[in-house]
Design a protein around this motif. Structure first.
Motif, PDB file in Angstrom:
ATOM      1  N   ASP A 195     -39.075 -22.530 -45.634  1.00 24.70           N
ATOM      2  CA  ASP A 195     -40.203 -23.822 -45.908  1.00 24.70           C
ATOM      3  C   ASP A 195     -40.099 -23.275 -48.025  1.00 24.70           C
ATOM      4  O   ASP A 195     -40.247 -24.173 -48.699  1.00 24.70           O
ATOM      5  N   ASN A 196     -39.374 -22.068 -47.885  1.00 18.86           N
ATOM      6  CA  ASN A 196     -39.479 -21.779 -49.241  1.00 18.86           C
ATOM      7  C   ASN A 196     -38.131 -21.885 -50.052  1.00 18.86           C
ATOM      8  O   ASN A 196     -38.212 -21.611 -51.553  1.00 18.86           O
ATOM      9  N   GLY A 230     -39.680 -17.379 -46.181  1.00 20.66           N
ATOM     10  CA  GLY A 230     -38.934 -18.340 -45.165  1.00 20.66           C
ATOM     11  C   GLY A 230     -38.280 -19.823 -46.053  1.00 20.66           C
ATOM     12  O   GLY A 230     -38.900 -20.005 -46.635  1.00 20.66           O
ATOM     13  N   GLY A 233     -45.079 -13.858 -38.187  1.00 17.82           N
ATOM     14  CA  GLY A 233     -44.352 -14.909 -39.198  1.00 17.82           C
ATOM     15  C   GLY A 233     -43.997 -14.384 -40.514  1.00 17.82           C
ATOM     16  O   GLY A 233     -42.615 -14.853 -40.709  1.00 17.82           O
ATOM     17  N   HIS A 234     -44.529 -14.718 -40.889  1.00 19.52           N
ATOM     18  CA  HIS A 234     -44.936 -13.910 -42.381  1.00 19.52           C
ATOM     19  C   HIS A 234     -43.905 -12.210 -42.740  1.00 19.52           C
ATOM     20  O   HIS A 234     -43.282 -12.154 -43.346  1.00 19.52           O
ATOM     21  N   TYR A 267     -37.407 -19.664 -38.691  1.00 21.17           N
ATOM     22  CA  TYR A 267     -38.774 -19.508 -38.364  1.00 21.17           C
ATOM     23  C   TYR A 267     -38.971 -18.274 -37.397  1.00 21.17           C
ATOM     24  O   TYR A 267     -38.043 -18.829 -36.782  1.00 21.17           O
ATOM     25  N   LEU A 268     -39.550 -17.485 -37.068  1.00 20.37           N
ATOM     26  CA  LEU A 268     -40.345 -17.121 -36.185  1.00 20.37           C
ATOM     27  C   LEU A 268     -41.708 -17.969 -35.658  1.00 20.37           C
ATOM     28  O   LEU A 268     -42.688 -18.860 -36.062  1.00 20.37           O
ATOM     29  N   LYS A 280     -51.360 -20.713 -40.365  1.00 26.18           N
ATOM     30  CA  LYS A 280     -52.380 -19.749 -40.029  1.00 26.18           C
ATOM     31  C   LYS A 280     -52.906 -21.655 -40.504  1.00 26.18           C
ATOM     32  O   LYS A 280     -54.417 -21.100 -40.319  1.00 26.18           O
ATOM     33  N   SER A 281     -52.166 -22.285 -40.932  1.00 23.92           N
ATOM     34  CA  SER A 281     -53.351 -23.338 -41.516  1.00 23.92           C
ATOM     35  C   SER A 281     -54.206 -24.444 -40.233  1.00 23.92           C
ATOM     36  O   SER A 281     -54.600 -24.515 -39.893  1.00 23.92           O
ATOM     37  N   ALA A 298     -41.769 -13.378 -51.166  1.00 22.26           N
ATOM     38  CA  ALA A 298     -42.551 -14.967 -51.503  1.00 22.26           C
ATOM     39  C   ALA A 298     -43.996 -13.956 -52.084  1.00 22.26           C
ATOM     40  O   ALA A 298     -44.679 -13.273 -51.047  1.00 22.26           O
ATOM     41  N   PRO A 319     -47.582 -14.683 -50.842  1.00 24.48           N
ATOM     42  CA  PRO A 319     -48.418 -14.958 -49.066  1.00 24.48           C
ATOM     43  C   PRO A 319     -49.636 -16.136 -50.326  1.00 24.48           C
ATOM     44  O   PRO A 319     -50.351 -15.527 -50.799  1.00 24.48           O
ATOM     45  N   TYR A 320     -50.081 -17.091 -49.635  1.00 20.24           N
ATOM     46  CA  TYR A 320     -51.721 -18.268 -50.219  1.00 20.24           C
ATOM     47  C   TYR A 320     -52.409 -17.226 -49.484  1.00 20.24           C
ATOM     48  O   TYR A 320     -52.806 -16.158 -48.276  1.00 20.24           O
ATOM     49  N   LYS A 361     -44.177 -23.690 -35.351  1.00 24.36           N
ATOM     50  CA  LYS A 361     -43.657 -22.113 -36.338  1.00 24.36           C
ATOM     51  C   LYS A 361     -45.441 -21.362 -35.967  1.00 24.36           C
ATOM     52  O   LYS A 361     -46.184 -22.119 -35.941  1.00 24.36           O
TER      53      LYS A 361
HETATM   54  N1  LIG Z   1     -43.304 -18.995 -39.207  1.00 21.99           N
HETATM   55  C1  LIG Z   1     -42.625 -18.429 -39.966  1.00 21.99           C
HETATM   56  N2  LIG Z   1     -41.809 -17.662 -39.545  1.00 21.99           N
HETATM   57  C2  LIG Z   1     -40.837 -17.327 -40.506  1.00 21.99           C
HETATM   58  N3  LIG Z   1     -41.626 -17.320 -41.926  1.00 21.99           N
HETATM   59  C3  LIG Z   1     -43.020 -17.705 -42.382  1.00 21.99           C
HETATM   60  C4  LIG Z   1     -43.541 -17.984 -41.546  1.00 21.99           C
HETATM   61  N4  LIG Z   1     -44.413 -18.180 -41.287  1.00 21.99           N
HETATM   62  C5  LIG Z   1     -44.271 -18.244 -43.036  1.00 21.99           C
HETATM   63  N5  LIG Z   1     -43.891 -17.740 -43.000  1.00 21.99           N
HETATM   64  C6  LIG Z   1     -42.622 -17.149 -44.688  1.00 21.99           C
HETATM   65  O1  LIG Z   1     -44.038 -16.416 -45.036  1.00 21.99           O
HETATM   66  C7  LIG Z   1     -44.243 -15.995 -46.431  1.00 21.99           C
HETATM   67  C8  LIG Z   1     -45.210 -16.298 -47.278  1.00 21.99           C
HETATM   68  O2  LIG Z   1     -46.411 -17.851 -46.463  1.00 21.99           O
HETATM   69  P1  LIG Z   1     -47.129 -18.821 -47.041  1.00 21.99           P
HETATM   70  O3  LIG Z   1     -48.642 -17.664 -46.966  1.00 21.99           O
HETATM   71  O4  LIG Z   1     -46.709 -18.940 -48.492  1.00 21.99           O
HETATM   72  O5  LIG Z   1     -47.692 -20.120 -46.362  1.00 21.99           O
HETATM   73  P2  LIG Z   1     -47.405 -20.225 -45.001  1.00 21.99           P
HETATM   74  O6  LIG Z   1     -47.519 -18.886 -43.927  1.00 21.99           O
HETATM   75  O7  LIG Z   1     -46.067 -20.858 -44.664  1.00 21.99           O
HETATM   76  O8  LIG Z   1     -48.153 -21.201 -44.236  1.00 21.99           O
HETATM   77  P3  LIG Z   1     -48.827 -21.520 -42.567  1.00 21.99           P
HETATM   78  O9  LIG Z   1     -49.101 -20.715 -41.855  1.00 21.99           O
HETATM   79  O10 LIG Z   1     -50.429 -21.599 -43.606  1.00 21.99           O
HETATM   80  O11 LIG Z   1     -48.124 -21.900 -42.415  1.00 21.99           O
HETATM   81  C9  LIG Z   1     -43.119 -17.661 -47.174  1.00 21.99           C
HETATM   82  O12 LIG Z   1     -42.087 -17.438 -47.217  1.00 21.99           O
HETATM   83  C10 LIG Z   1     -42.702 -18.407 -45.944  1.00 21.99           C
HETATM   84  O13 LIG Z   1     -41.822 -18.813 -45.960  1.00 21.99           O
END
Ligand SMILES: Nc1ncnc2c1ncn2[C@@H]1O[C@H](COP(=O)(O)OP(=O)(O)OP(=O)(O)O)[C@@H](O)[C@H]1O
Ligand SMILES: [Zn+2]
Length: 553
Positions: A295-296, A293, A21-22, A325-326, A335-336, A10, A12-13, A332
């Protein structure tokens, strides 16, 4: 037989730092998988990059009063600094800000446009009269029409995972000023997803080996029917359209960012001076895996495959082993929403392998997993230190002290010793199977069980007693324990690269385990050794309280 493996992770933004979590959701499983396949002797290409575009970045820039480019560049640099600390072994980590990416994305757009899979239409788009502008999806918030979650965004609901259009939200409002937007007409380009419904359904039905959650989510989504989706936005930040007359529009990030898998592969090949080499990983007998994760999921099991089908000539995903999710206290990491434990902060106090171990052992593979500092300390102290680290330390120091820093000669092996060696081989066989199927928690558990077994062997043999009465017996017991450690260094390597490489040198092998293969290599009698340092450090129980207080929970 050796395989060719493409690993897309994935993007990352670049709007905030990396949190745990990432790591647990995408980057760690991808890295484990890449290291495992490299050790097996497979060809691996693992790519990703920072998503520099998209509204999470422009939102942050507006909050801080700086440009989107400055925000993206800042976090991209932070990500680049974090990867080596985390031990994430990219073949190419880039960003969507490169000219190569813009070109690749525009080519994809044109290819789909020329084939009729992209068409133009007039749509009603939310427009905030108060802010005097069209609102991109993430600028609109409201209640999810599917699950009634109140904090849903105009692009997706974080609670049920469904992609949305802003107009579908109930009680929608402008994220910037809180006023309800109006809908005004504007022209946009659409991806004809509906054209792929049947082909996608047939394709997904063959993916019986996908994780249940990924397969079910995708099938449910397809059953509801695919709607064409706008792939352009009224924005001045992002990849421009490759058609004249649309200067105020940009490619929408969910369309553009997934193309990064392809553009990063092209960049990787060019940087090696073999510009066509990327094609190897996009056709023929390559298996492509996408680590993300949950949501993707729809972007990787529906939208990206549809784009690839439309373009033609490129491989579709083989597997999308998405994690759940972690969470912290069942929410969840976000970061937002600034609810997170940050990677750089954790790594400033704890070793990378302790972190990787905890996140691997508690990986949210089939359900959400709550992060807990108590578990972090417990697993470090009971498993890494007391079971695995202590085994290595006891065996290696005893060998160095009593056998002149050399791997001892072992003579004939008794049944108990042969049994441990067989169990070590069996463990490597089983972990190989588990890792091949992306069952990471199972694999790390199998390795730790063998460390327990080797401790039992050592306690039974008690070489510290044998050494006083029968030095040859002690030599044999220690040698066999070293053989078990040799298997453990391989099995733990994808998870714990730092300590495994160190253990490898202590055992008299080189530090580059990937070159040794996924096999049990027996230590070589007579080989010079260096006295070991402990593999892991014990953590005080007070860590639990300190860290919990630090999180302010
Ligand atoms: N808590 C989490 N547990 C598992 N995977 C995560 C978690 N947070 C993010 N990811 C995964 O990490 C990858 C990168 O995340 P991305 O930067 O796109 O945004 P995001 O962290 O999901 O957004 P936000 O934290 O703002 O909700 C994505 O595949 C996302 O699904
Ligand atoms: Zn507004």
């Amino acid at each position: 037989m050796s395989e060719r493996i493409f690993i897309g992770v994935a993007w990352p933004y670049a709007n905030s730092q990396l949190h745990l979590g990432h790591v647990a959701g995408a980057y760690l499983p991808a890295d484990i998988f890449a290291r495992y396949h490299r050790t097996r002797g497979d060809e691996v290409l693992m790519v990703s990059g920072s998503d520099m575009h998209g509204t999470p970045i422009t939102i942050r820039a507006e909050q801080e009063g700086i440009t989107a480019a400055e925000v993206a560049e800042r976090y991209h640099r932070l990500f680049m600094a974090s990867w080596p600390k985390l031990g994430i072994s990219w073949d190419c980590y880039t960003s969507t800000a490169t000219a190569n990416h813009a070109r690749t994305a525009q080519q994809m757009f044109l290819s789909l446009y020329e084939k009729g899979y992209i068409y133009k239409d007039t749509v009603c788009q939310p427009f905030c009269p108060h802010c005097n502008r069209f609102l991109p999806d993430r600028y609109v918030e409201g209640t999810c029409p599917h699950c009634k979650y109140e904090g849903a965004r105009g692009d997706q609901c974080d609670n049920c995972g469904k992609p949305l259009n802003a107009a579908e939200l109930l009680n929608f409002r402008c994220k910037n000023c809180g006023n309800p937007p109006e809908f005004r007409e504007t022209e946009h380009f659409f991806l004809k997803l509906s054209a792929f419904e049947e082909e996608l359904t047939h394709w997904v039905e063959t993916k019986t080996y996908w994780r249940t959650n990924v397969l079910n989510f995708t099938l449910r989504y397809l059953k509801e029917g695919l709607k064409d989706r706008a792939i352009t936005r009224d924005l001045d930040w992002g990849v421009p359209l490759p058609l004249p007359g649309y200067e105020g529009k940009r490619l929408y990030v969910w369309f553009e960012a997934v193309i990064g898998y392809l553009s990063a592969s092209i960049e990787w090949a060019a940087s090696k001076g073999q510009p066509d080499e990327w094609q190897k990983y996009w056709g023929g007998d390559t298996k492509s895996y996408y680590f993300i994760g949950k949501d993707n999921i729809p972007f990787h099991t529906i939208i990206w495959p549809a784009m690839l089908m439309g373009r033609g000539g490129l491989d579709l995903p083989y597997d999308v082993p998405s994690n759940e999710y972690l969470t912290i206290e069942a929410q969840k990491f976000s970061k937002s929403r600034n609810k997170a434990i940050w990677v750089d902060d954790v790594l400033s106090r704890y070793s990378v392998d302790t972190l990787r171990y905890l996140l691997s052992a508690n990986m949210p593979e089939s359900s959400d997993m709550d992060f807990s500092w108590r578990e972090f300390v417990r697993r470090n102290n009971d498993e890494l230190v007391a079971t695995y680290g202590n085994l290595a330390q006891r065996v290696l120091t005893m060998v160095c002290r009593n056998f002149d820093n050399k791997v001892p000669e072992y003579g004939e092996l008794d049944e108990r010793s042969l049994n441990l060696i067989e169990k070590t081989s069996a463990m490597l066989f089983e972990t190989d199977k588990a890792l091949h199927g992306c069952n990471f928690r199972e694999a790390i558990k199998l390795a730790m069980s063998l460390a327990q077994e080797a401790n039992r062997y050592l306690d039974e043999k008690a070489p510290w007693k044998e050494i006083k009465v029968d030095k040859a017996a002690a030599a044999r017991s220690l040698y066999v324990a070293m053989a078990a450690l040799s298997g453990l260094r391989v099995a733990f390597y994808p998870f714990l690269p730092e300590s495994s490489s160190r253990l490898s040198t202590y055992l008299g092998f080189g530090s580059e385990i990937e070159k040794d293969g996924w096999v049990l290599k027996m230590p070589v009698a007579g080989q010079e050794m260096i006295p070991p340092e402990p593999l892991f450090k014990k953590l005080e129980d007070s860590v639990v309280e300190e860290e919990t207080a630090r999180m302010g929970l």
